[in-house]
Design an enzyme around this catalytic site. Structure first.
Site, PDB file in Angstrom:
ATOM      1  N   ARG A  38      45.128  68.000  41.348  1.00 26.11           N
ATOM      2  CA  ARG A  38      45.817  67.244  40.356  1.00 26.11           C
ATOM      3  C   ARG A  38      45.347  66.528  39.530  1.00 26.11           C
ATOM      4  NH1 ARG A  38      50.380  62.539  42.143  1.00 26.11           N
ATOM      5  NH2 ARG A  38      51.119  61.877  40.193  1.00 26.11           N
TER       6      ARG A  38
ATOM      7  N   ASN B 221      44.728  53.552  47.006  1.00 28.69           N
ATOM      8  CA  ASN B 221      45.552  54.756  47.392  1.00 28.69           C
ATOM      9  C   ASN B 221      45.394  56.128  46.933  1.00 28.69           C
ATOM     10  OD1 ASN B 221      47.044  53.605  44.932  1.00 28.69           O
ATOM     11  ND2 ASN B 221      48.855  54.127  45.987  1.00 28.69           N
ATOM     12  N   TYR B 222      45.028  56.124  45.525  1.00 34.96           N
ATOM     13  CA  TYR B 222      44.605  57.198  44.739  1.00 34.96           C
ATOM     14  C   TYR B 222      43.312  57.097  44.186  1.00 34.96           C
ATOM     15  CZ  TYR B 222      49.493  59.442  45.146  1.00 34.96           C
ATOM     16  OH  TYR B 222      50.546  59.955  45.605  1.00 34.96           O
TER      17      TYR B 222
ATOM     18  N   LYS C 154      35.654  50.370  37.398  1.00 30.81           N
ATOM     19  CA  LYS C 154      35.436  49.706  39.048  1.00 30.81           C
ATOM     20  C   LYS C 154      36.497  50.320  39.748  1.00 30.81           C
ATOM     21  CE  LYS C 154      36.268  46.031  42.130  1.00 30.81           C
ATOM     22  NZ  LYS C 154      36.389  47.033  42.978  1.00 30.81           N
TER      23      LYS C 154
ATOM     24  N   ASP D 178      37.121  38.523  38.427  1.00 32.07           N
ATOM     25  CA  ASP D 178      37.422  37.634  37.452  1.00 32.07           C
ATOM     26  C   ASP D 178      36.050  37.680  36.455  1.00 32.07           C
ATOM     27  OD1 ASP D 178      39.245  36.578  38.765  1.00 32.07           O
ATOM     28  OD2 ASP D 178      38.487  34.736  38.785  1.00 32.07           O
TER      29      ASP D 178
ATOM     30  N   GLU E 214      49.702  48.439  35.960  1.00 32.91           N
ATOM     31  CA  GLU E 214      50.659  49.159  36.839  1.00 32.91           C
ATOM     32  C   GLU E 214      50.446  48.456  38.226  1.00 32.91           C
ATOM     33  OE1 GLU E 214      52.962  51.084  35.797  1.00 32.91           O
ATOM     34  OE2 GLU E 214      52.099  51.993  33.930  1.00 32.91           O
TER      35      GLU E 214
ATOM     36  N   CYS F 111      52.939  53.246  45.464  1.00 31.44           N
ATOM     37  CA  CYS F 111      53.627  52.224  44.774  1.00 31.44           C
ATOM     38  C   CYS F 111      55.022  52.833  44.488  1.00 31.44           C
ATOM     39  CB  CYS F 111      52.979  52.160  43.237  1.00 31.44           C
ATOM     40  SG  CYS F 111      52.968  53.563  42.169  1.00 31.44           S
ATOM     41  N   THR F 112      55.305  54.011  44.255  1.00 28.57           N
ATOM     42  CA  THR F 112      56.544  54.699  44.111  1.00 28.57           C
ATOM     43  C   THR F 112      57.286  55.101  45.372  1.00 28.57           C
ATOM     44  OG1 THR F 112      55.321  56.560  43.848  1.00 28.57           O
ATOM     45  CG2 THR F 112      56.070  55.481  41.705  1.00 28.57           C
TER      46      THR F 112
ATOM     47  N   GLU G 108      57.301  43.966  49.498  1.00 26.81           N
ATOM     48  CA  GLU G 108      56.891  45.489  49.423  1.00 26.81           C
ATOM     49  C   GLU G 108      55.615  45.543  50.825  1.00 26.81           C
ATOM     50  OE1 GLU G 108      53.616  46.290  46.700  1.00 26.81           O
ATOM     51  OE2 GLU G 108      54.265  48.297  46.205  1.00 26.81           O
TER      52      GLU G 108
ATOM     53  N   ARG H  16      55.815  59.415  40.514  1.00 23.78           N
ATOM     54  CA  ARG H  16      55.051  59.219  39.441  1.00 23.78           C
ATOM     55  C   ARG H  16      55.109  60.600  38.366  1.00 23.78           C
ATOM     56  NH1 ARG H  16      49.118  59.199  38.886  1.00 23.78           N
ATOM     57  NH2 ARG H  16      49.235  59.153  41.126  1.00 23.78           N
TER      58      ARG H  16
HETATM   59  P1  NAP Z   1      44.445  45.436  44.743  1.00 29.17           P
HETATM   60  O1  NAP Z   1      44.300  44.764  46.188  1.00 29.17           O
HETATM   61  O2  NAP Z   1      45.129  44.670  43.788  1.00 29.17           O
HETATM   62  O3  NAP Z   1      43.283  46.220  44.456  1.00 29.17           O
HETATM   63  C1  NAP Z   1      43.269  47.073  43.427  1.00 29.17           C
HETATM   64  C2  NAP Z   1      41.926  46.913  42.612  1.00 29.17           C
HETATM   65  O4  NAP Z   1      41.758  45.654  41.931  1.00 29.17           O
HETATM   66  C3  NAP Z   1      40.797  47.306  43.641  1.00 29.17           C
HETATM   67  O5  NAP Z   1      39.728  47.829  42.679  1.00 29.17           O
HETATM   68  C4  NAP Z   1      40.189  45.971  43.928  1.00 29.17           C
HETATM   69  O6  NAP Z   1      39.159  45.663  44.217  1.00 29.17           O
HETATM   70  C5  NAP Z   1      40.294  45.102  42.441  1.00 29.17           C
HETATM   71  N1  NAP Z   1      40.558  43.664  42.528  1.00 29.17           N
HETATM   72  C6  NAP Z   1      40.583  42.938  43.622  1.00 29.17           C
HETATM   73  N2  NAP Z   1      40.943  41.714  43.307  1.00 29.17           N
HETATM   74  C7  NAP Z   1      40.767  41.398  41.891  1.00 29.17           C
HETATM   75  C8  NAP Z   1      40.249  40.408  41.076  1.00 29.17           C
HETATM   76  N3  NAP Z   1      40.544  39.176  41.553  1.00 29.17           N
HETATM   77  N4  NAP Z   1      39.973  40.875  39.802  1.00 29.17           N
HETATM   78  C9  NAP Z   1      40.072  42.268  39.476  1.00 29.17           C
HETATM   79  N5  NAP Z   1      39.888  42.873  40.331  1.00 29.17           N
HETATM   80  C10 NAP Z   1      40.408  42.880  41.611  1.00 29.17           C
HETATM   81  O7  NAP Z   1      45.438  46.616  45.207  1.00 29.17           O
HETATM   82  P2  NAP Z   1      45.479  47.859  46.449  1.00 29.17           P
HETATM   83  O8  NAP Z   1      45.731  47.017  47.882  1.00 29.17           O
HETATM   84  O9  NAP Z   1      43.946  48.605  46.038  1.00 29.17           O
HETATM   85  O10 NAP Z   1      46.676  48.642  45.997  1.00 29.17           O
HETATM   86  C11 NAP Z   1      47.875  48.413  46.518  1.00 29.17           C
HETATM   87  C12 NAP Z   1      48.734  47.696  45.598  1.00 29.17           C
HETATM   88  O11 NAP Z   1      48.572  48.441  44.275  1.00 29.17           O
HETATM   89  C13 NAP Z   1      50.266  47.776  45.846  1.00 29.17           C
HETATM   90  O12 NAP Z   1      50.946  46.483  45.589  1.00 29.17           O
HETATM   91  C14 NAP Z   1      50.734  49.030  44.943  1.00 29.17           C
HETATM   92  O13 NAP Z   1      52.158  49.206  44.706  1.00 29.17           O
HETATM   93  C15 NAP Z   1      50.024  48.860  43.850  1.00 29.17           C
HETATM   94  N6  NAP Z   1      49.870  50.332  43.154  1.00 29.17           N
HETATM   95  C16 NAP Z   1      50.455  50.416  41.943  1.00 29.17           C
HETATM   96  C17 NAP Z   1      50.620  51.598  41.105  1.00 29.17           C
HETATM   97  C18 NAP Z   1      51.414  51.886  40.003  1.00 29.17           C
HETATM   98  O14 NAP Z   1      51.147  52.501  39.467  1.00 29.17           O
HETATM   99  N7  NAP Z   1      52.348  50.657  39.680  1.00 29.17           N
HETATM  100  C19 NAP Z   1      49.765  52.556  41.796  1.00 29.17           C
HETATM  101  C20 NAP Z   1      49.192  52.346  42.724  1.00 29.17           C
HETATM  102  C21 NAP Z   1      49.235  51.015  43.563  1.00 29.17           C
HETATM  103  P3  NAP Z   1      38.575  45.745  45.612  1.00 29.17           P
HETATM  104  O15 NAP Z   1      38.888  47.116  46.234  1.00 29.17           O
HETATM  105  O16 NAP Z   1      37.093  45.429  45.567  1.00 29.17           O
HETATM  106  O17 NAP Z   1      39.164  44.538  46.406  1.00 29.17           O
HETATM  107  O1  G3H Z   2      50.995  54.395  44.172  1.00 29.52           O
HETATM  108  C1  G3H Z   2      51.187  54.720  43.189  1.00 29.52           C
HETATM  109  C2  G3H Z   2      51.197  56.040  42.517  1.00 29.52           C
HETATM  110  O2  G3H Z   2      51.178  55.795  41.018  1.00 29.52           O
HETATM  111  C3  G3H Z   2      52.093  56.949  43.148  1.00 29.52           C
HETATM  112  O3  G3H Z   2      52.240  58.137  42.566  1.00 29.52           O
HETATM  113  O4  G3H Z   2      54.341  59.027  42.920  1.00 29.52           O
HETATM  114  O5  G3H Z   2      52.679  60.535  42.443  1.00 29.52           O
HETATM  115  O6  G3H Z   2      52.760  59.495  44.515  1.00 29.52           O
HETATM  116  P1  G3H Z   2      52.873  59.397  43.216  1.00 29.52           P
END
Ligand code: NAP
Ligand code: G3H
Length: 472
Positions: free
Chosen positions: A101, A152-153, A175, A213, A248, A282-283, A375, A435
């Site tokens: 993909r 997650n991706y 990063k 930060d 996002e 996320c979705t 969530e 998505r």
């Molecule tokens: P996360 O803990 O927020 O981490 C995301 C990224 O941010 C990682 O690279 C993380 O690095 C980095 N990070 C952590 N603390 C940071 C800080 N203070 N400053 C800058 N960067 C920082 O999220 P996750 O656990 O990987 O993913 C799950 C979350 O992502 C869920 O809430 C999900 O819904 C959301 N998500 C949203 C979408 C969307 O498109 N809307 C898609 C996918 C996931 P480290 O890994 O080194 O901590």
């Molecule tokens: O986790 C968030 C992704 O943007 C979801 O993508 O709907 O293709 O699984 P997806």
């Protein structure tokens, strides 16, 4: 295996490193560098130096690197997919599909970049303007894009930032998530092998909690493109100042089920939407709002679908696999206990072994329960019974999030009416929240994000208009 960061065309180690273990079985997968601030500064500076050469290339020249990188990714889909499956505990088939993909996404970004030309606007539409006045409206890169991706991706959501940024003439400081960093670095390796000029993509590994930060506040960053949790997104909003951002974030996507819906189809879509990759999307559908009159039937159908899900090893393509870590499983267990204490009825067994949680379906969930609003990012699905569709809309709009909602009904006029009232980025009619395809706009509002992604929209977000006006 010691993985290194790509900085100014060279693979570099750091003094400190972070060991990466598989969430499946704690197998050590290798290590990535933990970069110091000085090393981050150097990566930023060399990227900025590379900007001039990269932005001055014709878009067709930039596109060639993207096509080549896509070809390499596709060639290496099994190698990268295997690492990805181990690193983030994703089913091997899904992991390889993620790589494929991503190759498609990179190719489409190149094509969209070729289509994304500026325009000429002629004067004369306003009395006071000379009809000899002409504006040449050009799209220019933002500059240095800081791309931060979630676990997650780790390949696809990284490329969904990197490829549109590059084709738009930006340079990228990427990063990756720490758990997912190896997969992210393998993605960048494909661009490196494609011959992308030194400094055009540099990588920074290290824990977000330690260097996040510093990266965000760095004065050389011109644009921040982040996907991840809402708390980190909010922090980025605070630190970004006047700089543009694309966020996002998290979601609490609902599935509204009307009494005239095709319940068999709804149940299948809901289960696939809620439990794919163990709910770590996320979705993912994160709550079902079902009309009381059909709730018993839908609950039975969903339960039957959940019981078909397999639990276990990603390399056997189990539907439900170990979660990213124990902390995630502890958090979800807290939500489950809260729901049980407050009277939710579990329709499936509740079982956990370390970070592996069996899928949980709750009926009779009420609005005082945490699971109705928070969530989980895991395999738990609450059913909330509603008396009217207006009540469902009110509950959806009461969320701090605004990513997507599904509406299941055979009445298309009703579907559009509900869609118009929902405070979300996307409404899916008679389908699960999702998505793709990657050329569609993808956005969250409220706590789910700022700005719009999707290949064309991502390029637009990461380029700025310059208008050059002349009287001919
Ligand atoms: P996360 O803990 O927020 O981490 C995301 C990224 O941010 C990682 O690279 C993380 O690095 C980095 N990070 C952590 N603390 C940071 C800080 N203070 N400053 C800058 N960067 C920082 O999220 P996750 O656990 O990987 O993913 C799950 C979350 O992502 C869920 O809430 C999900 O819904 C959301 N998500 C949203 C979408 C969307 O498109 N809307 C898609 C996918 C996931 P480290 O890994 O080194 O901590
Ligand atoms: O986790 C968030 C992704 O943007 C979801 O993508 O709907 O293709 O699984 P997806």
């Amino acid at each position: 295996m010691k993985y290194k960061n790509l900085v100014n065309g060279e693979w570099k180690e750091s003094e400190k490193e972070i060991k990466i273990y598989s969430p499946i079985n704690d197998e050590e997968l290798g290590s990535v560098p933990s970069m110091t601030r000085e090393e981050v500064d150097y990566a930023m500076e060399t990227a900025k130096i590379a900007l001039g050469g990269w932005r001055s290339l014709a878009v067709v020249e930039r596109a060639k690197y993207l096509y080549k990188a896509a070809e390499i990714l596709e060639r290496d889909k099994e190698i990268i997919g295997t690492v990805l499956a181990k690193e983030v505990s994703k089913g091997i088939k899904a992991a390889i599909s993620e790589v494929v993909r991503t190759a498609d996404l990179i190719r489409y970004s190149a094509e969209e970049g070729l289509r994304s030309v500026g325009e000429i606007v002629e004067g004369g539409s306003f009395e006071a303007a000379s009809k000899r006045k002409v504006a040449m409206v050009r799209k220019e890169p933002m500059g240095l894009v800081l791309a931060i991706a979630p676990f997650n991706y780790p390949v696809n959501l990284s490329a969904s930032k990197i490829a549109p940024a590059l084709i738009g003439g930006n340079v990228v400081l990427f990063k990756p998530p720490t758990q997912g960093a190896i997969s992210g670095l393998l993605l960048v390796k494909a661009f490196h092998e494609a011959g992308i000029p030194a400094g055009v993509i540099n990588t920074v590994t290290g824990k977000g909690s330690e260097i996040g930060d510093y990266l965000i506040a760095h004065p050389l960053v011109d644009f921040i493109n982040f996907t991840g949790s809402t708390p980190v997104g909010k922090r980025i909003g605070e630190l970004a100042g006047m700089r543009p951002i694309l966020l996002e974030l998290g979601g609490k996507d609902g599935a509204i089920v009307s009494d005239d819906a095709d319940l068999e189809k709804a149940a299948k879509d809901i289960v696939s939407g809620a439990f794919s990759y163990s709910g770590q999307r996320c979705t993912a559908i994160k709550r079902v709002l079902v009309m009381e009159s059909v709730a018993d039937k839908l609950a039975g159908l969903i339960k039957a679908e959940v019981e078909k899900l397999t639990v276990g090893d990603p390399f056997e393509n189990a539907d439900i696999t170990p979660l990213i870590d124990n902390r995630a499983a502890d958090f979800i267990e807290g939500l489950i206990e809260d729901a049980q204490e407050k009277g939710a009825k579990a329709l499936t067994q509740i079982k956990r072994e370390k970070n592996l949680l069996w899928p949980v379906l709750f009926d009779h969930v009420t609005l005082d329960m945490r699971i109705a609003w928070e969530e989980p990012f895991g395999p738990v699905l609450p059913l909330i019974r509603i008396k009217s569709l207006d009540e469902a809309i009110e509950i959806c709009n009461g969320s701090e999030y605004g990513l997507q909602t599904s509406v299941f009904t055979k009445n298309i006029v009703q579907a559009f009416d509900i869609a118009g009232k929902l405070e979300v980025g996307t409404v899916q009619i008679n389908n699960k929240t999702q998505r793709g395809p990657d050329n569609f706009p993808f956005l969250g509002i409220k706590g789910s994000g700022v700005g719009v992604q999707g290949i064309k929209y991502s390029i637009e977000s990461m380029t700025k208009i310059k208008s050059i006006v002349i009287d001919l």
